[in-house]
Design a protein around this motif. Structure first.
Motif, short mmCIF file in Angstrom:
data_model
loop_
_atom_site.label_atom_id
_atom_site.label_comp_id
_atom_site.label_asym_id
_atom_site.label_seq_id
_atom_site.Cartn_x
_atom_site.Cartn_y
_atom_site.Cartn_z
N SER A 160 0.83 -1.20 0.00
CA SER A 160 0.00 0.00 0.00
C SER A 160 0.86 1.25 0.00
N SER A 161 1.99 1.20 0.68
CA SER A 161 2.89 2.35 0.73
C SER A 161 3.71 2.47 -0.55
N ALA A 162 4.25 1.37 -1.03
CA ALA A 162 5.15 1.42 -2.19
C ALA A 162 4.41 1.65 -3.50
N GLY A 163 3.16 1.21 -3.57
CA GLY A 163 2.39 1.38 -4.80
C GLY A 163 2.45 0.16 -5.69
N SER A 164 1.52 0.09 -6.60
CA SER A 164 1.35 -1.07 -7.47
C SER A 164 2.45 -1.13 -8.52
N GLY A 165 3.16 -2.26 -8.57
CA GLY A 165 4.21 -2.46 -9.55
C GLY A 165 3.72 -3.21 -10.77
N LEU A 166 4.64 -3.61 -11.61
CA LEU A 166 4.31 -4.25 -12.88
C LEU A 166 3.48 -5.51 -12.69
#
Length: 356
Positions: free
Chosen positions: A229-235
C-alpha cells in the motif's frame, strides 16, 4: 538515505479463536448501532457466528470477483436504505473490495475479518470492474478502521486455495520492493513478509488444520499489504489487474502464476532488491527461492488452466503497456509483455532475461 514514508492509521487485532469477541469490541469502540455484514454466501455461516453480538440491520451476500460496478451500486443503495453506520466484511479480497467500494461513496467505517491471505484489508487500494476493464485507485477513506485476524477462520480454506492466496500476498511483497513510491521501510516490511509466508505456506500444506502455519501466513499477509500500500502497485499487479478485468480470471491463481515471470524479468535490473528477496527466502537468488517455494507447495503453474485462451494473450499486450508503472526497474516493450504472458499461459519456467 533520504525518503518520505506515510504510515496508515489502522487498528490490528490478532488472536486465534477470538474473532467474535474482538469484532464486538471493535464495533462498540466505533459506536456502531446499525451494522451491514458483507459475506459471500459460502461464508454466511461463518459471518453469522462472528457477528452474533452485533446490531445487524442487513446481511449482504452478493459478492463477485473484481467488484463489478453494478454490484457495488446495489450494495451502496442497500447500505443507504438501511442507514448502516458500520460495514463488517467477513471473507477474502472480493468481500473486502466490495466493502471498500461502498465506503468510497458512503464514507462508512469498515471492520474487516479476513478469511484468506488476500491482504486487501490492510491497504487503501480500491478496485472496480466495468465492461471488462478494471480500474484501481488509492483513497485513505477505504482503509478499514480495524482488522481482526483469527487464524481459525482460515482453516476451512482448502490447501490449493490457501497456496494461491498466500502467493498473492507474496506478490505484494515482491512488488513492494520496487513499487513507484518504495522506501526502505517498505522493503523491510516486505522482506519480513516474504520470510513469514515462505515458512507459513509449506506448514499449511503439511498440516492444513494446524494454526502455526496459518498464523504465520496471516502475519506475512498483513506485512505484505502494508508494504504494498505504501510502495504502490508495480508491474506484476498491473498485469494481473488487466488480465482479471478483461478475462475474469481468478484473482489469487492469476497472481500465483504471473509472479515468477515478472520477478525473472525485473530482478536483473534491480540487484539490491533482488538480494533482499533472495535473503528473505534464504536462497542464492530471488528466483531460486521463489521457485523452490512454488515446488514445495505445488503452486498454480499456467494461466491456460484458469480460462485464459492463447488468443487472449496478444489482445492483452497493449492494455498492459498502457498501465506499466513509472519507475519500473527496466523498460517494458510490447515484445517483453507478449513473451512474459505467453510463458505464463503455457506454464513455462520463468524465461531467462537480462538488463541488456
Amino acid at each position: 538515505m533520504r525518503f518520505e514514508h506515510e504510515s496508515l492509521t489502522q487498528r490490528v487485532c490478532f488472536a486465534s479463536g477470538e474473532a467474535r469477541a474482538l469484532v464486538r469490541a471493535e464495533a462498540e469502540r466505533l459506536g456502531a448501532s446499525r451494522v451491514m455484514v458483507i459475506a459471500a454466501a459460502a461464508e454466511d455461516e461463518l459471518a453469522q457466528a462472528v457477528s452474533a453480538d452485533l446490531p445487524v440491520v442487513l446481511r449482504w451476500n452478493e459478492v463477485l470477483m473484481h467488484v463489478p460496478v453494478e454490484v457495488a451500486g446495489r450494495a451502496r443503495a442497500a447500505a443507504a436504505v438501511h442507514r448502516a453506520d458500520l460495514l463488517l466484511s467477513v471473507g477474502g479480497g472480493s468481500t473486502t473490495g466490495l466493502a471498500k467500494a461502498i465506503t468510497l461513496t458512503r464514507g462508512l467505517p469498515i471492520v474487516a475479518v479476513p478469511t484468506t491471505y488476500a491482504g486487501s484489508e490492510a491497504t487503501s487500494v480500491w478496485g472496480l470492474t466495468e465492461q471488462a476493464h478494471k480500474t484501481t485507485g488509492v483513497d485513505a477513506r477505504v482503509l478499514p478502521r480495524s482488522v481482526v485476524y483469527d487464524a481459525t477462520l482460515t482453516v476451512s480454506l482448502p490447501v490449493p486455495m490457501s497456496v494461491a492466496s498466500g502467493l498473492n500476498a507474496l506478490a505484494h511483497c515482491v512488488d513492494a520492493m520496487w513499487g513507484p513510491r518504495v522506501d526502505p521501510i517498505d522493503q523491510a516490511l516486505a522482506g519480513e513478509g516474504i520470510r513469514a509466508l515462505a515458512a507459513g505456506l509449506p506448514a499449511i500444506v503439511a498440516d492444513p488444520a494446524g494454526l502455526a502455519g496459518r498464523e504465520r501466513a496471516l502475519y506475512g499477509t498483513y506485512l505484505s499489504a502494508v508494504a504494498f500500500s505504501s510502495a504502490g502497485s508495480g508491474l506484476h499487479h498491473k498485469i494481473c489487474h488487466v488480465l482479471g478485468g478483461m478475462y475474469d480470471l481468478p484473482h489469487a491463481q492469476t497472481h500465483a502464476v504471473v509472479l515468477p515471470h515478472v520477478l525473472a524479468f525485473n530482478a536483473p535490473a534491480a540487484p539490491e532488491a533482488e538480494q533482499r528477496i533472495a535473503a528473505a527466502f534464504g536462497a542464492g537468488s530471488a528466483i531460486e527461492g521463489l521457485e523452490q517455494l512454488r515446488r514445495d507447495v505445488d503452486a498454480p503453474k499456467a494461466l491456460r488452466a484458469y480460462g485464459l485462451k492463447e488468443t487472449d494473450v496478444d489482445d492483452a499486450v497493449q492494455a498492459v503497456l498502457d498501465v506499466v508503472p513509472d519507475g519500473n526497474p527496466r523498460p517494458v516493450t510490447a515484445g517483453d509483455v507478449q513473451r512474459l504472458l505467453r510463458a505464463a499461459w503455457r506454464g513455462a519456467d520463468p524465461w531467462p532475461t537480462s538488463n541488456e
